[in-house]
Design a protein around this motif. Sequence first.
Motif, mmCIF file in Angstrom:
data_model
loop_
_atom_site.group_PDB
_atom_site.id
_atom_site.type_symbol
_atom_site.label_atom_id
_atom_site.label_comp_id
_atom_site.label_asym_id
_atom_site.label_seq_id
_atom_site.Cartn_x
_atom_site.Cartn_y
_atom_site.Cartn_z
ATOM 1 N N SER A 87 0.841 -1.193 0.000
ATOM 2 C CA SER A 87 0.000 0.000 0.000
ATOM 3 C C SER A 87 0.875 1.241 0.000
ATOM 4 C CB SER A 87 -0.913 0.014 1.231
ATOM 5 O OG SER A 87 -1.708 -1.156 1.291
ATOM 6 N N LEU A 88 0.304 2.322 -0.504
ATOM 7 C CA LEU A 88 0.939 3.633 -0.459
ATOM 8 C C LEU A 88 -0.026 4.556 0.275
ATOM 9 C CD1 LEU A 88 3.323 5.435 -1.335
ATOM 10 C CD2 LEU A 88 2.043 5.953 -3.424
ATOM 11 N N GLY A 89 0.247 4.813 1.545
ATOM 12 C CA GLY A 89 -0.727 5.513 2.360
ATOM 13 C C GLY A 89 -1.984 4.663 2.485
ATOM 14 N N ASP A 90 -3.120 5.244 2.147
ATOM 15 C CA ASP A 90 -4.394 4.523 2.200
ATOM 16 C C ASP A 90 -4.722 3.811 0.888
ATOM 17 O OD1 ASP A 90 -4.845 5.394 4.799
ATOM 18 O OD2 ASP A 90 -5.847 7.236 4.129
ATOM 19 N N LYS A 91 -3.848 3.936 -0.091
ATOM 20 C CA LYS A 91 -4.114 3.358 -1.410
ATOM 21 C C LYS A 91 -3.513 1.967 -1.526
ATOM 22 C CE LYS A 91 -3.384 4.146 -6.364
ATOM 23 N NZ LYS A 91 -2.744 5.029 -7.373
ATOM 24 N N LEU A 92 -4.346 0.980 -1.831
ATOM 25 C CA LEU A 92 -3.866 -0.371 -2.080
ATOM 26 C C LEU A 92 -3.186 -0.403 -3.445
ATOM 27 C CD1 LEU A 92 -3.766 -3.387 -1.263
ATOM 28 C CD2 LEU A 92 -5.953 -3.657 -2.471
ATOM 29 N N MET A 93 -1.924 -0.803 -3.462
ATOM 30 C CA MET A 93 -1.173 -0.820 -4.710
ATOM 31 C C MET A 93 -1.172 -2.202 -5.357
ATOM 32 S SD MET A 93 -0.062 2.301 -5.057
ATOM 33 C CE MET A 93 1.386 2.301 -6.121
ATOM 34 N N SER A 94 -1.074 -3.247 -4.535
ATOM 35 C CA SER A 94 -1.024 -4.601 -5.071
ATOM 36 C C SER A 94 -1.387 -5.584 -3.979
ATOM 37 C CB SER A 94 0.381 -4.907 -5.610
ATOM 38 O OG SER A 94 0.468 -6.229 -6.080
ATOM 39 N N GLU A 95 -2.088 -6.633 -4.369
ATOM 40 C CA GLU A 95 -2.446 -7.700 -3.441
ATOM 41 C C GLU A 95 -2.474 -8.994 -4.243
ATOM 42 O OE1 GLU A 95 -5.787 -8.774 -0.032
ATOM 43 O OE2 GLU A 95 -6.133 -7.113 -1.438
ATOM 44 N N ALA A 96 -1.534 -9.890 -3.963
ATOM 45 C CA ALA A 96 -1.417 -11.078 -4.810
ATOM 46 C C ALA A 96 -0.646 -12.174 -4.090
ATOM 47 C CB ALA A 96 -0.709 -10.724 -6.120
ATOM 48 N N GLY A 97 -0.857 -13.401 -4.576
ATOM 49 C CA GLY A 97 -0.089 -14.534 -4.104
ATOM 50 C C GLY A 97 1.188 -14.683 -4.896
ATOM 51 N N LEU A 98 1.879 -15.798 -4.681
ATOM 52 C CA LEU A 98 3.181 -15.995 -5.310
ATOM 53 C C LEU A 98 3.142 -16.970 -6.474
ATOM 54 C CD1 LEU A 98 5.553 -16.066 -2.196
ATOM 55 C CD2 LEU A 98 4.867 -14.117 -3.619
ATOM 56 N N ASP A 99 1.946 -17.208 -7.013
ATOM 57 C CA ASP A 99 1.885 -17.997 -8.247
ATOM 58 C C ASP A 99 2.372 -17.126 -9.399
ATOM 59 O OD1 ASP A 99 -0.206 -16.222 -8.605
ATOM 60 O OD2 ASP A 99 -1.764 -17.742 -8.626
ATOM 61 N N LYS A 100 2.439 -17.674 -10.598
ATOM 62 C CA LYS A 100 3.001 -16.944 -11.735
ATOM 63 C C LYS A 100 2.247 -15.652 -12.001
ATOM 64 C CE LYS A 100 4.255 -17.503 -16.608
ATOM 65 N NZ LYS A 100 4.300 -18.438 -17.767
ATOM 66 N N THR A 101 0.916 -15.720 -11.974
ATOM 67 C CA THR A 101 0.104 -14.524 -12.236
ATOM 68 C C THR A 101 0.289 -13.487 -11.151
ATOM 69 O OG1 THR A 101 -1.549 -15.839 -13.411
ATOM 70 C CG2 THR A 101 -2.233 -13.670 -12.615
ATOM 71 N N GLY A 102 0.313 -13.933 -9.897
ATOM 72 C CA GLY A 102 0.483 -13.003 -8.791
ATOM 73 C C GLY A 102 1.833 -12.315 -8.831
ATOM 74 N N VAL A 127 5.248 -7.500 -9.774
ATOM 75 C CA VAL A 127 6.378 -6.908 -10.494
ATOM 76 C C VAL A 127 5.922 -5.729 -11.348
ATOM 77 C CG1 VAL A 127 8.004 -7.331 -12.370
ATOM 78 C CG2 VAL A 127 7.871 -8.934 -10.460
ATOM 79 N N GLU A 128 4.783 -5.850 -12.000
ATOM 80 C CA GLU A 128 4.277 -4.745 -12.822
ATOM 81 C C GLU A 128 4.025 -3.510 -11.969
ATOM 82 O OE1 GLU A 128 0.871 -6.337 -14.776
ATOM 83 O OE2 GLU A 128 2.037 -7.368 -16.332
ATOM 84 N N MET A 129 3.435 -3.708 -10.800
ATOM 85 C CA MET A 129 3.174 -2.573 -9.920
ATOM 86 C C MET A 129 4.472 -1.932 -9.448
ATOM 87 S SD MET A 129 3.192 -1.290 -6.613
ATOM 88 C CE MET A 129 3.351 -2.732 -5.542
ATOM 89 N N ILE A 130 5.417 -2.755 -8.994
ATOM 90 C CA ILE A 130 6.685 -2.232 -8.484
ATOM 91 C C ILE A 130 7.451 -1.511 -9.587
ATOM 92 C CG2 ILE A 130 8.973 -2.915 -7.669
ATOM 93 C CD1 ILE A 130 6.998 -2.870 -5.452
ATOM 94 N N ARG A 133 18.435 -3.474 -16.659
ATOM 95 C CA ARG A 133 17.958 -4.025 -15.389
ATOM 96 C C ARG A 133 16.511 -4.511 -15.472
ATOM 97 N NH1 ARG A 133 20.613 0.390 -11.132
ATOM 98 N NH2 ARG A 133 22.687 -0.587 -11.084
ATOM 99 N N LEU A 134 15.850 -4.227 -16.561
ATOM 100 C CA LEU A 134 14.468 -4.670 -16.758
ATOM 101 C C LEU A 134 14.435 -5.907 -17.640
ATOM 102 C CD1 LEU A 134 12.831 -1.171 -17.315
ATOM 103 C CD2 LEU A 134 12.456 -2.699 -15.362
ATOM 104 N N PRO A 135 13.472 -6.806 -17.449
ATOM 105 C CA PRO A 135 12.407 -6.722 -16.458
ATOM 106 C C PRO A 135 12.870 -7.123 -15.057
ATOM 107 C CG PRO A 135 12.217 -8.769 -17.664
ATOM 108 C CD PRO A 135 13.349 -8.012 -18.303
ATOM 109 N N LEU A 136 12.224 -6.547 -14.067
ATOM 110 C CA LEU A 136 12.483 -6.954 -12.698
ATOM 111 C C LEU A 136 11.931 -8.356 -12.468
ATOM 112 C CD1 LEU A 136 11.462 -3.657 -10.852
ATOM 113 C CD2 LEU A 136 13.777 -4.415 -11.444
ATOM 114 N N ASN A 137 12.513 -9.041 -11.475
ATOM 115 C CA ASN A 137 12.063 -10.387 -11.142
ATOM 116 C C ASN A 137 11.790 -10.483 -9.648
ATOM 117 O OD1 ASN A 137 12.544 -11.844 -13.783
ATOM 118 N ND2 ASN A 137 14.606 -11.058 -13.398
ATOM 119 N N LEU A 138 10.652 -11.049 -9.297
ATOM 120 C CA LEU A 138 10.355 -11.350 -7.903
ATOM 121 C C LEU A 138 10.905 -12.739 -7.614
ATOM 122 C CD1 LEU A 138 9.013 -10.804 -5.175
ATOM 123 C CD2 LEU A 138 6.871 -11.683 -6.132
ATOM 124 N N VAL A 139 11.976 -12.811 -6.811
ATOM 125 C CA VAL A 139 12.641 -14.093 -6.556
ATOM 126 C C VAL A 139 12.390 -14.536 -5.116
ATOM 127 C CG1 VAL A 139 14.408 -13.728 -8.304
ATOM 128 C CG2 VAL A 139 14.813 -12.923 -5.970
#
Length: 274
Positions: A92-107, A112-115, A133-139
């Motif tokens: 979240s950024l302040g009161d704004k939800l930025m991303s909410e996801a699990g760790l499957d491929k789609t999540g 990563v897209e949000m970040i 340095r792109l694309p970023l990877n969630l490892v």
Amino acid sequence: MSSDKPAASVPRVAALYRYPVKGFTPESCESLTVLEEGRIAGDRVLGIRFADAGGAQDDWCKKQAFLSLMNTPGLARLSLKFDHQRLHLTMSLGDKLMSEAGLDKTGRQRIVEMITQYVLDLHENPLQKNPERLPLNLVGDGISPRYQDSSAGRVTLHGRESLLAVAGMLDSSELDERRFRSNIAVEGLNPWEEQGWIGKVVSIGEVRFRGFAAKERCLATHANPETGARDLPVLKALLNSYDTKKPVFAISLMPENSGIIRIGDPVLCSDVCA
């Protein structure tokens, strides 16, 4: 212990932290589980890694290969929550939800897209002039602690009295200890007393540690942990606060056994193993 403290005074754990995603906001914990491998359960189990980091995706690598406060101070503005049971990440950024996801491929892709977009929108960011340095990877699998600064892991500790000494050098009434990203904060020591624990045995709760090394600091400490602004010359203050040629704060510890440490646990140091 130093004779400057009353005989009955025993240093105790004042706060405990772990960092589910390397470089992002911490979790404040009532207890931490120290694993036999020398790391803390749930600590640095994920990281946002640059495409040009090299090596296998989940390999340990140096902090320069990741998004971190050192290269992206604006990460401090994001509030992170990680459900360690469900492996579910919320930002979240302040009161704004930025991303909410699990760790499957789609999540992972959504995270990563949000970040990526968030970082590219920052005035100071490590991507704009470094497209390689792109694309970023969630490892990381969200379970195995892996992305500490050292490949050996280790647990980090500082004394709050040392924090007050640095705050005095900065003429800052409030120096947030989260700048230093320690796992353990201790109260009841003399300023810099923990720096004398290198090579000694440190007992906390169920765990015995060996003092391993002083922690050299980087530009991550200049980032305000609330606003992300580089607002204090912490590295300069560290050089002037403690008799060293490098800006050090806190120490790293190597556990000699697994176990649980809790807020309020006494912290005892001895010269030799019992």
